[in-house]
Design a protein around this motif. Structure first.
Motif, PDB file in Angstrom:
ATOM      1  N   PHE A   6       0.828  -1.194   0.000  1.00  0.00           N
ATOM      2  CA  PHE A   6       0.000   0.000   0.000  1.00  0.00           C
ATOM      3  C   PHE A   6       0.866   1.250   0.000  1.00  0.00           C
ATOM      4  CE2 PHE A   6      -1.966   3.439   2.412  1.00  0.00           C
ATOM      5  CZ  PHE A   6      -3.062   3.683   1.606  1.00  0.00           C
ATOM      6  N   ALA A  10       0.836   3.894  -2.850  1.00  0.00           N
ATOM      7  CA  ALA A  10       0.237   5.174  -2.470  1.00  0.00           C
ATOM      8  C   ALA A  10       1.205   6.305  -2.748  1.00  0.00           C
ATOM      9  CB  ALA A  10      -0.154   5.147  -0.999  1.00  0.00           C
ATOM     10  N   LEU A  40      -3.115   2.782  -8.949  1.00  0.00           N
ATOM     11  CA  LEU A  40      -4.450   2.530  -8.407  1.00  0.00           C
ATOM     12  C   LEU A  40      -4.908   1.119  -8.752  1.00  0.00           C
ATOM     13  CD1 LEU A  40      -6.499   5.794  -8.862  1.00  0.00           C
ATOM     14  CD2 LEU A  40      -5.839   4.673  -6.769  1.00  0.00           C
ATOM     15  N   ILE A  43      -3.562  -1.123  -6.286  1.00  0.00           N
ATOM     16  CA  ILE A  43      -4.252  -0.987  -5.004  1.00  0.00           C
ATOM     17  C   ILE A  43      -5.613  -1.682  -5.051  1.00  0.00           C
ATOM     18  CG2 ILE A  43      -5.296   0.705  -3.464  1.00  0.00           C
ATOM     19  CD1 ILE A  43      -2.953   2.488  -3.983  1.00  0.00           C
ATOM     20  N   TYR A  44      -6.306  -1.556  -6.184  1.00  0.00           N
ATOM     21  CA  TYR A  44      -7.578  -2.286  -6.329  1.00  0.00           C
ATOM     22  C   TYR A  44      -7.338  -3.776  -6.153  1.00  0.00           C
ATOM     23  CZ  TYR A  44      -9.719   1.845  -8.473  1.00  0.00           C
ATOM     24  OH  TYR A  44     -10.193   3.083  -8.732  1.00  0.00           O
ATOM     25  N   TRP A  45      -6.251  -4.226  -6.749  1.00  0.00           N
ATOM     26  CA  TRP A  45      -5.943  -5.654  -6.681  1.00  0.00           C
ATOM     27  C   TRP A  45      -5.768  -6.090  -5.219  1.00  0.00           C
ATOM     28  CZ3 TRP A  45      -3.666  -8.153 -11.407  1.00  0.00           C
ATOM     29  CH2 TRP A  45      -3.621  -9.520 -11.258  1.00  0.00           C
ATOM     30  N   THR A  46      -5.039  -5.292  -4.459  1.00  0.00           N
ATOM     31  CA  THR A  46      -4.835  -5.680  -3.063  1.00  0.00           C
ATOM     32  C   THR A  46      -6.153  -5.632  -2.294  1.00  0.00           C
ATOM     33  OG1 THR A  46      -4.369  -3.439  -2.348  1.00  0.00           O
ATOM     34  CG2 THR A  46      -2.509  -4.751  -3.034  1.00  0.00           C
ATOM     35  N   LEU A  47      -7.125  -4.861  -2.783  1.00  0.00           N
ATOM     36  CA  LEU A  47      -8.417  -4.814  -2.103  1.00  0.00           C
ATOM     37  C   LEU A  47      -9.350  -5.912  -2.610  1.00  0.00           C
ATOM     38  CD1 LEU A  47      -9.075  -1.005  -1.878  1.00  0.00           C
ATOM     39  CD2 LEU A  47      -8.874  -2.577   0.008  1.00  0.00           C
TER      40      LEU A  47
END
Lengths: 168, 352, 100
Positions: A6, A10, A40, A43-47
């Motif tokens: 992250f 980020a 991003l 980050i979507y992937w990690t979510l």
């Protein structure tokens, strides 16, 4: 592990966004926006939103931003000229933005415990994959909005063709 | 390796896998160039490279050394950072997508699948996404060169690639619907039951989708008969006019790496990937090693057939005109791909 | 384990940078890009909340936002091309035919 991922992406995101702000040539701004979008996507992937990560790369980074770059190249837009700009933007805009940012950050940090924690790879039901789940909801519950957006796209294509066509 | 923790073992094997795949891909790229020159030579009734090494087999090495040793020119009027970045993006994107391709049957050593770099559940979308990022390499190279031929070439290339990406993506939907998964391993497994008869292109009746894919893939990789971005009779050399030495070599390698990726995807989606075309007609023979290597042989063989087809098309067909190219993509391939999806969906719905 | 709040703060930061560059930038294409940046920031909050509530509806909303953004980009860039043809400039300060 997730925190490291992250933080890396980020920082990349924010650096890209700031670069968009400070670069004077539109093509450099466009490329920094691509960096923001790709980070991003990670980050979507990690979510746990794999489908959105792929769609982000294919639609945003691969199509929309290519269109931007294409238009910049086509119009041969040079460096941005420095003009005074509107006084109101500097007087009211910047403090306003800072105030919004401070307020939002305060709110989120305050409600931090209530908002909960994210786990790597998502916590959606793992027996079905993310894409199966999305397509099930999209084509049953939300079929009408889906069809409406397809009409919207059609109208947008026609509009773009009419607008960009040279007048006879 | 007993004193290593499972994570360390995993890490080391994965690293080794990455290095091996990268080296093999780059070698394959070099030899694809040789294959192209040889086959084109034969098509045009000449020998092709034959002096360096037996049958010219060391020619790629000589080419590499030549490109390394050439002077790296940096024209004065270029946009420096982007000029350097563009070939890196092009080559990087061309090489990354090979990471999701399964080369052989599922074979695990200490819990690591050794014939695929990473098994992602949206593998196909990853390939499409990375292909669409590759456009930037070409677009930026043309713009940053500050040369009108480069700019025209890259404008052509960009427009062509975003147009044909649609047809390319839609042509694959039929296969995805049949296998009900975007994981490349699942797509291959869904076609491996009865050998050739269960391949998507034959048993799955995706022959129309395959032809759309084939044509869109030629346009995506900027190859003949859609090689307008580098049409040498009109645009000097298109987007890489100003590039020299290693930077030119990177574009060159990117083009051939893209060819290999496209051939791999065609093999995986339409021709059953690493599965044998004879299915279970031939009984298993040899030991475990032979059974592990045989799928790789089939995979490489199919990919080579595609590469040969590519070169054959280049040697045979004349170049399209630009308006023909665009109307072919938008007015013929795209509607055909949509019709293919509708028919496939209908057949699947009826047969259950 | 990362607090959802961090994702929301990241989204807020991106959104504010988007507003800032929307206000400061003078090139119409860059202004358009800052709108895309703001849309992306909002998308991130949707994904974060979808993760928190364990529902895919948030993700589907992002999907719709992407579709609308693509449509908007197509029409917007066509308008920009039309403006450039008519006025030979992309600077928003010089596109003031309607003023006065």
């Amino acid at each position: 592990m997730q925190l490291v991922l992250f933080l890396i992406f980020a920082v990349l995101c924010v650096a890209g966004a700031l670069n968009l702000l400070f670069q004077r040539h539109p093509i450099n701004s466009a490329l920094s926006l691509v960096v923001v979008m790709m980070s991003l996507a990670v980050i979507y992937w990690t979510l746990g939103a794999e489908f959105l990560a792929a769609a982000q790369v294919i639609v945003y980074a691969g199509a929309v931003m290519v269109l931007f770059v294409f238009v910049v190249m086509l119009l041969n837009a040079g460096e941005e000229e420095r003009t005074t700009g509107s006084r109101a933007a500097y007087i009211a805009g910047i403090p306003g933005v800072a105030a919004i940012l401070a307020l939002l950050t305060y709110m989120f940090m305050h409600e931090r415990a209530a908002l909960g924690y994210a786990t790597l790879g998502g916590s959606l039901n793992h027996t079905t994959s993310n894409i199966t789940e999305i397509s099930r909801v999209l084509f049953t519950e939300l079929l009408l909005p889906f069809e409406v957006t397809s009409i919207l796209i059609l109208v947008a294509i026609l509009g773009a063709v009419v607008l960009a066509r040279k007048e006879q | 390796m007993n004193h290593l923790t499972p994570f360390q073992t995993y890490f080391l094997i994965t690293l080794l896998k990455l290095v091996v795949v990268l080296v093999l891909t780059l070698t394959a790229v070099a030899y694809t160039v040789l294959l192209e020159r040889k086959v084109l030579g034969r098509i045009q009734n000449r020998w092709g490279p034959s002096r360096v090494g037996p049958f010219g087999l060391l020619q790629p090495l000589a080419d590499g050394i030549k490109l390394f040793l050439k002077e790296d020119l940096m024209p004065l009027a270029v946009e420096r950072p982007l000029f350097v970045l563009a070939p890196v993006i092009a080559l990087g994107c061309a090489l990354i997508s090979i990471a999701v391709v399964p080369f052989g049957a599922l074979t695990t050593v200490k819990g690591v699948d050794i014939f695929q770099v990473s098994d992602i559940n949206i593998g196909l979308l990853v390939v499409l996404g990375i292909t669409s990022i590759g456009v930037y390499g070409i677009a930026l190279s043309g713009w940053s060169s500050n040369n009108k031929y480069s700019l025209l070439g890259s404008l052509r290339a960009t427009a062509q690639m975003i147009s044909y990406e649609l047809a390319l993506g839609l042509s694959l939907v039929g296969c995805v619907m049949r296998s009900q998964s975007l994981r490349l391993r699942d797509i291959v497994d869904s076609q491996s039951a009865h050998g050739m008869r269960s391949w998507n292109v034959i048993g799955g009746l995706q022959i129309v989708g395959f032809f759309i894919y084939l044509m869109a893939a030629y346009a995506e990789t900027n190859r003949a008969p859609f090689d307008l971005p580098e049409a040498e009779s009109e645009l000097v050399a298109g987007y890489h006019t100003e590039y020299s030495s290693m930077k030119f070599a990177m574009f060159f390698m990117a083009e051939y790496a893209n060819m290999i990726t496209v051939a791999c995807v065609a093999t995986l989606l339409f021709f059953g990937g690493a599965s044998s075309p004879f299915g279970h007609l031939i009984p298993d023979f040899g030991g475990a090693i032979v059974q592990a290597v045989l799928p790789i042989f089939w995979f490489v063989f199919k990919v080579l057939c595609f590469l040969f087809l590519y070169i054959w098309v280049r040697g045979t067909l004349p170049r399209f005109r630009y308006d023909q190219l665009m109307s072919f993509g938008w007015k013929f391939l795209l509607p055909l791909a949509m019709a293919n999806i509708l028919v496939t969906a209908l057949v699947l719905a009826i047969h259950g | 384990m990362v607090p959802i709040a961090y994702y929301l703060i990241l989204a807020a930061v991106l959104f504010c940078i988007g507003i800032g560059s929307f206000l400061i930038k003078r090139n119409i294409i860059t202004i358009f890009m800052s709108i895309e940046l703001m849309l992306n920031a909002v998308n991130l909050t949707f994904v974060a909340f979808a993760h928190q509530w364990k529902l895919v509806h948030g993700q589907i909303f992002v999907f719709f936002v992407m579709v609308v953004a693509a449509a908007e980009a197509a029409v917007g860039l066509a308008i920009i091309i039309a403006i450039f043809r008519a006025r030979q400039t992309l600077n928003v300060d010089q596109i003031n035919l309607m003023k006065n």
